[in-house]
Every structure is written in C-alpha cells, then in structure tokens.
Scaffold this motif. Structure first.
Motif, PDB file in Angstrom:
ATOM      1  N   THR A 154       0.829  -1.196   0.000  1.00  0.00           N
ATOM      2  CA  THR A 154       0.000   0.000   0.000  1.00  0.00           C
ATOM      3  C   THR A 154       0.870   1.255   0.000  1.00  0.00           C
ATOM      4  O   THR A 154       1.835   1.360   0.747  1.00  0.00           O
ATOM      5  CB  THR A 154      -0.917   0.010   1.238  1.00  0.00           C
ATOM      6  OG1 THR A 154      -1.753  -1.156   1.200  1.00  0.00           O
ATOM      7  CG2 THR A 154      -1.799   1.248   1.269  1.00  0.00           C
ATOM      8  N   GLY A 179      -3.892   1.886  -3.149  1.00  0.00           N
ATOM      9  CA  GLY A 179      -4.364   2.886  -2.203  1.00  0.00           C
ATOM     10  C   GLY A 179      -4.734   2.268  -0.867  1.00  0.00           C
ATOM     11  O   GLY A 179      -4.915   1.048  -0.756  1.00  0.00           O
ATOM     12  N   GLU A 201      -4.020   6.932   6.515  1.00  0.00           N
ATOM     13  CA  GLU A 201      -4.668   6.825   5.202  1.00  0.00           C
ATOM     14  C   GLU A 201      -4.280   7.980   4.285  1.00  0.00           C
ATOM     15  O   GLU A 201      -3.987   7.770   3.106  1.00  0.00           O
ATOM     16  CB  GLU A 201      -6.189   6.783   5.343  1.00  0.00           C
ATOM     17  CG  GLU A 201      -6.733   5.503   5.956  1.00  0.00           C
ATOM     18  CD  GLU A 201      -7.059   5.664   7.429  1.00  0.00           C
ATOM     19  OE1 GLU A 201      -6.261   6.324   8.144  1.00  0.00           O
ATOM     20  OE2 GLU A 201      -8.094   5.128   7.862  1.00  0.00           O
ATOM     21  N   LEU A 242      -2.292   7.585   0.734  1.00  0.00           N
ATOM     22  CA  LEU A 242      -2.905   7.989  -0.525  1.00  0.00           C
ATOM     23  C   LEU A 242      -2.050   9.035  -1.232  1.00  0.00           C
ATOM     24  O   LEU A 242      -1.869   8.982  -2.453  1.00  0.00           O
ATOM     25  CB  LEU A 242      -4.315   8.530  -0.271  1.00  0.00           C
ATOM     26  CG  LEU A 242      -5.124   8.887  -1.525  1.00  0.00           C
ATOM     27  CD1 LEU A 242      -5.276   7.685  -2.449  1.00  0.00           C
ATOM     28  CD2 LEU A 242      -6.490   9.448  -1.132  1.00  0.00           C
ATOM     29  N   SER A 260      -8.681   4.555  -4.317  1.00  0.00           N
ATOM     30  CA  SER A 260      -9.257   4.187  -3.016  1.00  0.00           C
ATOM     31  C   SER A 260     -10.720   4.582  -2.838  1.00  0.00           C
ATOM     32  O   SER A 260     -11.281   4.365  -1.761  1.00  0.00           O
ATOM     33  CB  SER A 260      -8.434   4.757  -1.841  1.00  0.00           C
ATOM     34  OG  SER A 260      -7.263   4.000  -1.632  1.00  0.00           O
ATOM     35  N   TYR A 304     -12.540   0.355  -1.413  1.00  0.00           N
ATOM     36  CA  TYR A 304     -11.668   0.701  -0.281  1.00  0.00           C
ATOM     37  C   TYR A 304     -12.280   1.794   0.591  1.00  0.00           C
ATOM     38  O   TYR A 304     -11.776   2.068   1.677  1.00  0.00           O
ATOM     39  CB  TYR A 304     -10.287   1.123  -0.767  1.00  0.00           C
ATOM     40  CG  TYR A 304      -9.402  -0.054  -1.181  1.00  0.00           C
ATOM     41  CD1 TYR A 304      -9.918  -1.342  -1.304  1.00  0.00           C
ATOM     42  CD2 TYR A 304      -8.056   0.128  -1.441  1.00  0.00           C
ATOM     43  CE1 TYR A 304      -9.121  -2.408  -1.675  1.00  0.00           C
ATOM     44  CE2 TYR A 304      -7.247  -0.940  -1.819  1.00  0.00           C
ATOM     45  CZ  TYR A 304      -7.782  -2.201  -1.934  1.00  0.00           C
ATOM     46  OH  TYR A 304      -6.984  -3.266  -2.297  1.00  0.00           O
ATOM     47  N   TYR A 333     -12.596   5.136   0.684  1.00  0.00           N
ATOM     48  CA  TYR A 333     -12.062   6.452   1.055  1.00  0.00           C
ATOM     49  C   TYR A 333     -13.114   7.506   0.725  1.00  0.00           C
ATOM     50  O   TYR A 333     -13.643   7.537  -0.384  1.00  0.00           O
ATOM     51  CB  TYR A 333     -10.777   6.739   0.278  1.00  0.00           C
ATOM     52  CG  TYR A 333      -9.803   7.657   0.979  1.00  0.00           C
ATOM     53  CD1 TYR A 333      -8.621   7.156   1.510  1.00  0.00           C
ATOM     54  CD2 TYR A 333     -10.068   9.010   1.124  1.00  0.00           C
ATOM     55  CE1 TYR A 333      -7.705   7.988   2.152  1.00  0.00           C
ATOM     56  CE2 TYR A 333      -9.163   9.852   1.772  1.00  0.00           C
ATOM     57  CZ  TYR A 333      -7.987   9.326   2.283  1.00  0.00           C
ATOM     58  OH  TYR A 333      -7.094  10.168   2.920  1.00  0.00           O
TER      59      TYR A 333
END
Length: 198
Positions: A62, A83, A93, A97, A122, A126, A128
């Motif tokens: 990641t 991501g 996070e 990213l 993301s 995922y 986000y």
C-alpha cells in the motif's frame, strides 16, 4: 499547464501512462482494476505475475507503485499503485494515498512520460471518502506540477459526475478554478494520437 479533469473511461485515453488502482497482489480485481485488465488483455496479468513478491501475496505494498507495459491499451505504461483502505482516518490513510500520487508521478517522470491519467484511487470498495480523496489528489498533483517539468499533462479521471464535481471543487479550493468547457476540450485532445501531443 493546469491539472485537467475528465469524466469517462480511463482505458480509452491516449496518454503515456495510466494509473491503475490495484490491490497488493496485482492479480486483478473489480472496478477500475478489472476494467484496465480487461482492456489491456491477458498480457497485463502475465506481466504482473512475473513481478516479484515482497512478501507472500504482495507484489506492491500500500502506498507504493510498480510499472508494466500497457499491452492493448492506447497508453504506453500502466503504473499500478495500491491505495489505502479507509478505516477512521487515523491510520495514515492520507499519507498513504498521497504516496500513491507522488510516487506514481516520480515513476512517470523516470519513465519519460509527458502525460499521465489517474483514477479516483481508493474511492471504490476501499471506501475512502470522495471529497477527502479529491483533496489529496488535487493537493499532490498541483504540488508536483509546480515543482517539476514532467509529466506536464496530469489528468484526474472521474468515473461519474459526483467524482468530476469533487475534483473540480478540490482544485478550486487549492487555487485552480476549472470550467466545464476547458475539461471537455481536453477530453477531445486526449483521444488524439500521442504524436500529435508532442
């Protein structure tokens, strides 16, 4: 130059590099990852399978990025980046990213790419939050463009109207207004052959 926003299918863009929002295995998945693998053909998966694993089942951790040939895509390279999965915003996070964007741009520069297109990393399974992710995309790409010459064309590709608007708002908040006419004219140019873009 400005950061461009375009709504549509990233696999159709005739740019030097497109970014794939991949998973750590790099063996394909859903969303944009699945679409890129489908459009590129089986050679893309074969390239990914040949990449070394850094630990069992992980070819790209990641926040990192690796590259392969683009095969049947109109791009030259696919930059695969992973991501972060959104939890609560307290598990790095944002930094992870941001790394996806910055390291993709670094690798594109190293490859000699003059144009690059990013999906909304993301923002699918995922989880986000869209507007937070758009802020990271806008901030990182603008910072890169202000301090580097290449890639000089950076496109944020929106898969729907909500993402398109989120990108526009994030860029405007970062100091770059972007109008619809400007975006559509760029979309037309992006389908021109690479030679015409030199």
């Amino acid at each position: 130059m400005k950061i461009e926003v375009w709504q549509g299918d990233i696999t159709t863009l005739a740019v030097d590099a497109i970014v794939n929002a991949a998973n750590e295995s790099l063996l394909g998945g859903g969303g944009v990852d699945g679409a890129i693998h489908l459009a590129a053909g089986p050679g893309l998966l074969e390239d990914c399978e040949r990449l070394p694993q850094v630990r069992p089942g992980v070819r790209c951790p990641t926040g990192e990025v690796v590259t392969t040939d683009a095969h049947a895509l109109p791009a030259r390279f696919v930059l695969h980046t992973v991501g972060p999965v959104w939890h609560d915003g307290q598990r790095d996070e944002r930094a992870l990213l941001a790394n996806c964007y910055w390291k993709s741009l670094q690798l594109a520069e190293k490859l000699g790419a003059r144009s690059i297109a990013f999906p909304a990393i993301s923002c699918g399974v995922y989880g986000y939050p869209l507007y937070r992710a758009a802020e990271v995309a806008a901030t990182e790409t603008l910072a890169w463009q202000r301090s580097h010459r290449e890639p000089r064309r950076i496109i944020l590709v929106a898969y729907n109207t909500a993402t398109f608007k989120a990108y526009q708002q994030a860029l405007a908040a970062a100091g770059q207004p972007l109008g619809d006419a400007e975006s559509s004219s760029w979309a037309e140019r992006m389908h021109a052959p690479l030679a015409a873009m030199a």
